[in-house]
Design a protein around this motif. Sequence first.
Motif, PDB file in Angstrom:
ATOM      1  N   GLN A   1       4.913  -7.436  -2.256  1.00 60.85           N
ATOM      2  CA  GLN A   1       4.905  -6.152  -2.962  1.00 60.85           C
ATOM      3  C   GLN A   1       4.200  -5.084  -2.125  1.00 60.85           C
ATOM      4  N   GLN A   2       3.121  -5.458  -1.439  1.00 61.67           N
ATOM      5  CA  GLN A   2       2.425  -4.506  -0.575  1.00 61.67           C
ATOM      6  C   GLN A   2       3.345  -3.999   0.536  1.00 61.67           C
ATOM      7  N   GLN A   3       4.094  -4.912   1.156  1.00 62.41           N
ATOM      8  CA  GLN A   3       5.036  -4.531   2.215  1.00 62.41           C
ATOM      9  C   GLN A   3       6.082  -3.559   1.681  1.00 62.41           C
ATOM     10  N   THR A   4       6.591  -3.844   0.515  1.00 64.46           N
ATOM     11  CA  THR A   4       7.596  -2.965  -0.098  1.00 64.46           C
ATOM     12  C   THR A   4       7.023  -1.569  -0.308  1.00 64.46           C
ATOM     13  N   LEU A   5       5.793  -1.511  -0.806  1.00 65.00           N
ATOM     14  CA  LEU A   5       5.164  -0.213  -1.052  1.00 65.00           C
ATOM     15  C   LEU A   5       4.886   0.535   0.244  1.00 65.00           C
ATOM     16  N   MET A   6       4.412  -0.182   1.261  1.00 65.09           N
ATOM     17  CA  MET A   6       4.090   0.462   2.540  1.00 65.09           C
ATOM     18  C   MET A   6       5.333   0.963   3.257  1.00 65.09           C
ATOM     19  N   GLN A   7       6.459   0.319   3.031  1.00 66.05           N
ATOM     20  CA  GLN A   7       7.721   0.747   3.655  1.00 66.05           C
ATOM     21  C   GLN A   7       8.367   1.879   2.872  1.00 66.05           C
ATOM     22  N   GLY A   8       7.788   2.212   1.721  1.00 70.17           N
ATOM     23  CA  GLY A   8       8.291   3.327   0.926  1.00 70.17           C
ATOM     24  C   GLY A   8       9.620   3.072   0.267  1.00 70.17           C
TER      25      GLY A   8
END
Length: 121
Positions: free
Chosen positions: A107-114
């Motif tokens: 989920q963090q990766q998804t958020l950081m990739q916008g």
Amino acid sequence: MKDEGDSSMKLQPQQLSLHEKGLSRVIPPEVLEQLKAYLGVLPIHIRVIVILLLECGLRVSELCALPLDCLMRDAAGNWLLRCASSKTRSERTIPLSPDTAAMIQEQQQTLMQGKQGVMGD
């Protein structure tokens, strides 16, 4: 038809709060089993929310206040969730399973990739 003044149609103060009566707010085991059975069909962002609420015992307000960098490891390499306790106004760490830590990282990766907003919209 009941009259609006009929007290049998109004909520009584004793009906408003289970907490005040000291009744359990624990989710019955059969309801938990049903919820767990459907976790796989939930979008990842909702699944992470439900699992954190269940596994960590977080309050909704604590969950909403989690920082993006909420994961850490202890000296032995075990995953911990870093969160602010709304009850004691202090920071605490909660042990996490590797699977839960992996879901948070996804989920963090998804958020950081916008790719999506915090709640998946």
